[in-house]
Design an enzyme around this catalytic site. Structure first.
Site, PDB file in Angstrom:
ATOM      1  N   GLU A  68      15.285  50.441  28.187  1.00 14.59           N
ATOM      2  CA  GLU A  68      14.754  49.129  29.614  1.00 14.59           C
ATOM      3  C   GLU A  68      13.496  49.621  29.894  1.00 14.59           C
ATOM      4  O   GLU A  68      12.774  48.630  30.325  1.00 14.59           O
ATOM      5  CB  GLU A  68      15.689  49.952  30.602  1.00 14.59           C
ATOM      6  CG  GLU A  68      17.216  49.471  30.424  1.00 14.59           C
ATOM      7  CD  GLU A  68      18.304  50.240  29.609  1.00 14.59           C
ATOM      8  OE1 GLU A  68      17.776  51.073  29.034  1.00 14.59           O
ATOM      9  OE2 GLU A  68      19.367  49.847  29.080  1.00 14.59           O
ATOM     10  N   HIS A 137      28.444  52.211  36.589  1.00 15.34           N
ATOM     11  CA  HIS A 137      28.302  50.572  36.457  1.00 15.34           C
ATOM     12  C   HIS A 137      29.155  50.253  37.356  1.00 15.34           C
ATOM     13  O   HIS A 137      29.140  49.342  37.449  1.00 15.34           O
ATOM     14  CB  HIS A 137      29.015  50.636  35.423  1.00 15.34           C
ATOM     15  CG  HIS A 137      28.827  51.142  33.877  1.00 15.34           C
ATOM     16  ND1 HIS A 137      29.103  52.340  33.536  1.00 15.34           N
ATOM     17  CD2 HIS A 137      28.187  50.261  33.582  1.00 15.34           C
ATOM     18  CE1 HIS A 137      28.033  52.200  31.901  1.00 15.34           C
ATOM     19  NE2 HIS A 137      27.840  51.141  32.749  1.00 15.34           N
TER      20      HIS A 137
END
Lengths: 335, 330
Positions: A68, A137
């Site tokens: 990322e 999440h």
């Protein structure tokens, strides 16, 4: 364009509208490319970019490794060197691995260079809870990014905004983060034709009303609209304001609404402490205190990591019932 | 001597003068920075490059105007060698509006769009993914430009180093990664932080070719950089150069240097890249004592001019405080 065609509309999903926006952007400008985890061969985790790899090829619909910080930083560098990258971070949860590049990089380059460089980067990411994906999440951290000068932050909450915010974001010379709530991808709505790029400086009144202002954004907008419908059944006319742009906030639209209704409920899926709802409430208290007929109310997530079981997850998040109850409390309480 | 030999000799002399002028400029500029710091005209952090000059001077020599450079918070030397004027850099150190970053950045954030100098990045490792993106943009448009990214050995144990190396190798991007291995990440000796003490071995894991060079030897650094830049430009894939060097001064002006022996510093100072270069070049007859004196005098004048410029330069008005956050309305 004729008047007849200007008023036509098709019904489509938020997901399809977001895909149309990407397709149009890639077709319109050779500097634009999409990069992120599983945007190509997989078609996007939420199927937003499905089919685009075949249309535009692997250089412009670029699958990345699970790096990322690496690929967000690559987006910063490519943007500084003349490209118009759209970086998809699969979800905001993983954006925490790229905070350095977003906060120390994208947001600061213009300033640190005295205006010589700028970062015309668009970052899209899914956000929010409601799909039983458990604590790691299900974050809603929009306010963290909205805290940072140098970033523009927006949250498309309608099919039309999913289609048209991207073009405005790409035209911006500075970094723009678009938060797409995971609960919205299946949302169906009208897409007026022809459309036009949206104004990324203004909130939108999604439902006019006179009795109480429900101010929200992103995945909580459908809940606020349902709450307004419930309230209408008992004669309460709620106005629903969609912030759309989380930085810089369009406080004029919020204050104007409160000036009409004199009551404010802010709905935000962030945890209450340090939430965007807190910022909106503080700004209204500063700017429109004497317009208020009741204390400002906030409906936010309960201060607990998002649990896995459905009944506990539901209880942790803003609900239609909680919004209705908060709105009624502002009408019953007060001076 | 044949005319060709004479021409080559003249070129070598001119090049040696140029190299020495860069080395001396960086050294004397920074020595003056330390004085200005003590006089409190420069504030904040000040990270001196003294001792490491041969790395920037040698590595930047083969770059062209179209190429990109990104560096760290110890980047005064890179900025000056890349061509930013000493006056604009000194004014930036003073925080003045005439500085190369408008005064907003200071010592750690020197930028110049004109020189494709992308900072001045002060988060260790943070510039490496950006370098990947700079090179990606050039690769996608086939410009033929290369990107040179400087970082210390401390960055090699950051995740961003590994992500950047993998991406650059995977996407075949023209990046020259230059590790300025001075042996210490602030006060942490390499051996206390790296399970694998050889930086260059890390690159092999990504299929990136490497070279190790004596970073105190500007001739060796420049030769390596010329080979590498030529290959990176032609082959469109990354390369890592590890330059082994040493910082003569403290990490920053706040560092009492408790973590290294004075004898170690003294031993490295014996290998001063400027003194050794002058000795070799004068012994070979490529430089004369007059050349050295002329360069020292010219540099001293430029540094004095830079300080005078910085002193006289205006402060940005407080009314302009919120500029340079996002684009200004036309």
């Amino acid at each position: 364009m004729s008047a007849a065609s200007a008023t036509s509309a098709t019904t489509t999903t938020y997901r399809e509208a977001a895909r149309q926006a990407l397709r149009a952007a890639l077709a319109a400008d050779p500097r634009v490319f999409l990069m992120g985890e599983d945007v190509g061969a997989y078609g996007g985790t939420y199927a937003v970019s499905r089919g685009l790899l075949d249309e535009f090829g692997p250089a412009r619909v670029r699958d990345t490794p699970l790096s990322e910080s690496g690929f967000v930083g690559a987006g910063v560098g490519a943007a500084m060197n003349g490209m118009r990258p759209i970086v998809e971070i699969m979800t905001v949860n993983f954006a925490l691995l790229a905070l350095d590049q977003l906060v120390n990089g994208a947001a600061l380059m213009r300033h640190m260079s005295g205006g010589q460089f700028h970062v015309p980067l668009v970052v899209r990411m899914a956000t929010g809870a409601g799909r039983q994906l458990a604590a790691q999440h299900s974050h809603s951290l929009e306010g963290w990014f909205a805290h940072v000068p140098g970033l523009r932050v927006a949250a498309p909450a309608t099919v039309e905004d999913a289609r048209w915010m991207l073009a405005t974001a790409l035209a911006d010379p500075d970094p723009v983060i678009l938060f797409e709530h995971v609960g919205l991808y299946g949302l169906e709505g009208e897409l007026p034709e022809p459309g036009a790029p949206v104004d990324l400086t203004r909130a939108a009144v999604r439902r006019p009303g006179t009795d109480v202002s429900l101010v929200t954004y992103g995945g909580s907008l459908p809940k606020a609209l349902r709450a307004a419908a419930h309230l209408a059944e008992t004669g309460v006319d709620a106005e629903v304001v969609d912030l759309r742009v989380l930085r810089p906030l369009d406080l004029d639209t919020v204050v104007a609404s409160v000036t009409r209704t004199h009551r404010l409920v802010v709905i935000d899926e962030m945890w209450r402490t340090g939430s965007l709802a807190g910022e909106v409430a503080a700004a209204v208290a500063e700017r429109a205190f004497y317009q208020l007929d009741a204390p400002i109310a906030r409906v936010c997530s309960v201060e607990v990591p998002i649990p896995y079981p459905k009944h506990l997850e539901d209880a942790a998040l803003p609900t239609v019932d909680a919004i209705v109850a908060a709105a009624r409390a502002t009408l019953e309480g007060g001076p | 001597m044949s005319p060709a030999a004479t021409a080559a000799d003249a070129a070598a002399r001119a090049h040696a003068r140029q190299v020495l002028a860069h080395l001396v400029l960086v050294r004397r500029f920074e020595e003056r920075c330390a004085i200005e710091y003590q006089a409190t005209r420069i504030r904040g952090f000040l990270h001196l490059y003294i001792g490491e000059e041969a790395v920037a001077v040698g590595c930047l020599a083969p770059l062209e105007g179209r190429d990109n450079v990104i560096a760290t918070y110890r980047e005064h030397g890179h900025a000056l060698v890349r061509g930013l004027s000493p006056a604009s850099v000194m004014a930036e150190m003073f925080g003045k509006a005439s500085g190369c970053s408008g005064g907003r950045g200071g010592s750690m954030h020197l930028f110049s769009a004109q020189h494709r100098f992308y900072g001045g990045q002060a988060i260790v490792g943070g510039g490496l993914p950006v370098a990947v993106g700079l090179a990606l943009a050039d690769r996608m448009r086939d410009t033929g430009a290369v990107t040179m990214a400087f970082f210390g050995e401390g960055a090699v144990v950051e995740g961003e180093f590994h992500e950047a190396l993998n991406l650059a190798a995977l996407w075949e991007l023209p990046v020259v990664f230059v590790c300025e291995n001075n042996g210490y990440a602030m006060g942490t000796a390499l051996g206390r932080a790296h399970a694998q003490p050889d930086v260059w071995r890390r690159a092999a894991g990504y299929g990136v070719e490497t070279e190790v060079v004596d970073g105190m030897d500007v001739i060796a650094v420049e030769a390596a950089a010329r080979r590498i830049v030529e290959r990176v430009r032609a082959e469109r894939r990354p390369y890592l150069l590890e330059a082994r060097t040493y910082r003569f001064r403290a990490h920053s002006m706040f560092d009492p240097e408790l973590y290294r022996d004075k004898a170690e510093v003294a031993a490295w100072r014996e290998r001063c890249p400027i003194a050794t270069y002058v000795a070799r070049m004068t012994a070979a007859g490529t430089l004369t004592a007059d050349d050295v004196a002329a360069i020292e005098a010219a540099v001293a004048a430029r540094v004095d001019e830079a300080v005078a410029f910085a002193e006289a330069a205006p402060w940005e008005p407080v009314a302009a405080l919120t500029r340079h956050v996002t684009a200004e309305a036309p």
